[in-house]
Write an enzyme that holds these catalytic residues in place. Structure first.
Site, PDB file in Angstrom:
ATOM      1  N   ASP A   1      14.713 -16.624 -48.186  1.00 51.26           N
ATOM      2  CA  ASP A   1      15.459 -16.029 -47.095  1.00 51.26           C
ATOM      3  C   ASP A   1      16.770 -15.464 -47.598  1.00 51.26           C
ATOM      4  OD1 ASP A   1      16.555 -19.160 -45.536  1.00 51.26           O
ATOM      5  OD2 ASP A   1      17.343 -18.090 -47.261  1.00 51.26           O
TER       6      ASP A   1
ATOM      7  N   LYS B   1      16.501 -12.491 -43.138  1.00 51.08           N
ATOM      8  CA  LYS B   1      16.937 -11.851 -41.898  1.00 51.08           C
ATOM      9  C   LYS B   1      18.454 -11.771 -41.932  1.00 51.08           C
ATOM     10  CE  LYS B   1      13.002 -13.679 -39.334  1.00 51.08           C
ATOM     11  NZ  LYS B   1      12.307 -12.396 -39.226  1.00 51.08           N
TER      12      LYS B   1
ATOM     13  N   MET C   1      26.091 -20.642 -37.914  1.00 57.08           N
ATOM     14  CA  MET C   1      25.946 -19.215 -37.607  1.00 57.08           C
ATOM     15  C   MET C   1      26.980 -18.753 -36.584  1.00 57.08           C
ATOM     16  SD  MET C   1      21.772 -19.078 -37.537  1.00 57.08           S
ATOM     17  CE  MET C   1      21.618 -20.659 -36.674  1.00 57.08           C
TER      18      MET C   1
END
Length: 536
Positions: free
Chosen positions: A38, A66, A175
């Site tokens: 990732d 992503k 995040m």
């Protein structure tokens, strides 16, 4: 392909530093035939990257990360990729940042593997929710002031139960770097007092780890203008224990706004500060490469990637794919948007049967390979201008689909193909725009003369750099003085041409027109140019 039955291992990579991998994870990396990783794992792109050193040289490495603000590999494509690799009899390590089951999409991938009757194993990793506070000297629990803690994702703040969260003694947000002010606002609104202590930990376990501490009343102001992603945010009175726990016994915890570790003088770009002008959301991998080489990186996004004014032309062309002989993709943005619209229309890569694909650049080719597609043609020199001169067959009478940027693309490519008798159908797949304002950290560094080099990866970044710096207060005539002694590095001839037109010079041009080539040009130039002072 191996003769054995394939298997997919969903492995947690921990917070980033290879030192925090589990023993099981290291064993699996050492025997991997394919590594699918990732965006946040510390894979890096250089051969000396610690994680890549654990992987056999023969292993295929695929980036399906992503990244916020740019087209990313759809989850459905990742699921299909894992199933396809497993059914091909390969040993696949699906490396996920932190722990696979904490705010990841492991359930979707496991569901696809189960449905396809594929073998899999899940290997835990250390989540940054636990590692970041620990590495910052902040305990999440304490017998007196924190008997429990909660971990939340800031991905969808409106979905959180804020009335319950404010009752928890210690909160950890993942995040949340881009929405710190909104988190603070919601906590205030639901009753947390302004004096509640806060810590923001960026890039935990990495050499560039940074920590800001404050309160709900001042943490937004203290971090203003800073790049906070990826960040772990800790809220609660336990943050105040840090000053006691890190005193003199563990000086490695004394990490404040400057980078946490001194530059390694043995690294080729040690002590050098490089300004990166790639688009928002796309600079991460290149910045990581520079940091691996020892540089301090300041990100100044000079492009914003977004959708075109209308999807109708691209969707219409996709509906008529069988009419085309060739599909030309000259960027990862174009490729990602094309395949996203293909999926949005309920179709997959089987719709490309009978259509040959030409791509420009290794990155664009890699984006196809992640979808189990092999380009039919990749021109040398990694530039679009080389595509026509080296095309593998006559284009006369051929119908070519060209998804591209909506404005400012390469008209020469279309003109030359058309001149040779091809019918080129151009459709906007994305748009690249100039951001509204310069990054405050970049503007301050330029004003204070703290930048050693600026890396330009496209002509548009040069043009937008001038607009942003000029608009920030330098004016048309004030850009050049800010660049005295600064190395201007270009990815290729077109970018160099724009540098000369707008900035008056270019100091170094990549020999191979890729980000790796741009990095190597900076490294090669560092001894002669950066150490003695470039430009001027």
């Amino acid at each position: 392909m191996t003769g054995a039955r394939g298997k997919v291992y969903l492995v947690g990579a921990g917070p980033g530093d290879v030192a925090y991998l589990t023993v099981r994870a290291q064993q699996l990396l050492a025997q991997a035939e394919v590594l699918v990783h990732d965006a946040l794992t510390d894979v890096g792109a250089l051969p000396e990257s610690p994680l890549l050193q654990l992987v056999p040289a023969s292993a295929e490495v695929l980036d399906v990360g992503k990244r916020g603000g740019q087209p990313s590999t759809p989850q459905s494509e990742i699921n299909r990729l894992l199933v396809g690799l497993c059914k091909a009899g390969l040993q696949v390590v699906r490396l996920k940042s932190g722990d696979p089951f904490i705010f990841g999409r492991s359930a979707s991938e496991i569901g696809a593997l189960i449905e396809a009757n594929c073998d899999f194993e899940v290997v835990p990793g250390i989540s940054s929710a636990l590692a970041a506070p620990l590495l910052a000297g902040i305990p999440l629990t304490d017998p007196a002031i924190s008997r429990c803690f909660a971990v939340a994702s800031a991905h969808d703040l409106d979905a959180l139960d804020w009335e319950t969260l404010v009752l928890v003694e210690t909160l950890v947000f993942l995040m949340g770097g881009r929405c710190l002010s909104e988190i603070v606002r919601m906590l205030h609104r639901h009753g947390l007092p302004p004096e509640t202590k806060v810590a923001v930990i960026r890039s935990c376990s990495h050499p560039e780890q940074q920590i800001w501490t404050g309160t709900l009343a001042d943490i937004v102001q203290k971090t203003a203008g800073q790049s906070l992603s990826p960040a772990v945010i800790v809220i609660g009175q336990v943050v105040g224990l840090r000053d006691f726990l890190i005193q003199d016994t563990q000086p490695e915890y004394k990490i404040e706004n400057p980078p946490s570790k001194m530059p390694n003088p043995q690294l080729p770009l040690a002590g050098k500060t490089v300004l990166v002008t790639r688009s928002a959301g796309q600079s991460g991998e290149f910045s990581q490469r520079l940091q691996t080489a020892g540089a301090t990186v300041i990100e100044m996004p000079a492009l914003e990637i977004g959708p075109p004014s209308s999807w109708e032309p691209l969707d219409g062309a996709i509906a008529r794919l069988q009419e085309f002989d060739w599909l030309i993709l000259t960027s990862t943005n174009g490729a990602d948007c094309f395949f996203e619209r293909l999926a949005a229309g309920g179709r997959d890569t089987r719709a490309l049967a009978g259509v040959k694909i030409a791509v420009v650049g290794e990155k664009t080719a890699a984006s196809l390979q992640q979808r189990c597609l092999q380009p039919d043609f990749i021109p040398p020199n990694f530039v679009a201008d080389a595509l026509v001169a080296n095309f593998p067959e006559s284009v006369a009478g051929k119908k070519i689909l060209f998804p591209r940027v909506e404005t400012g693309g390469r008209e020469v490519l279309v003109k030359e193909l058309t001149g040779q008798g091809a019918e080129v159908v151009e459709v906007p797949a994305y748009e690249s725009r100039c951001p509204e304002a310069i990054s405050p950290a970049a503007w301050e560094a330029l004003q204070l003369g703290k930048v050693d080099a600026i890396a330009f990866a496209s002509s548009k970044t040069v043009k937008n750099f001038c607009l942003l710096v000029g608009g920030a207060g330098a004016g048309t005539d004030g850009v050049a003085p800010l660049l005295e002694g600064v190395c201007l590095a270009s990815i290729g001839p077109q970018t160099s041409k724009t540098c000369r037109e707008l900035l008056g010079r270019v100091d170094v041009e990549a020999r191979e027109y890729t980000l790796e080539g741009l990095l190597q040009s900076l490294i090669s130039f560092s001894v002669e140019g950066l150490q003695s002072g470039a430009g001027g």
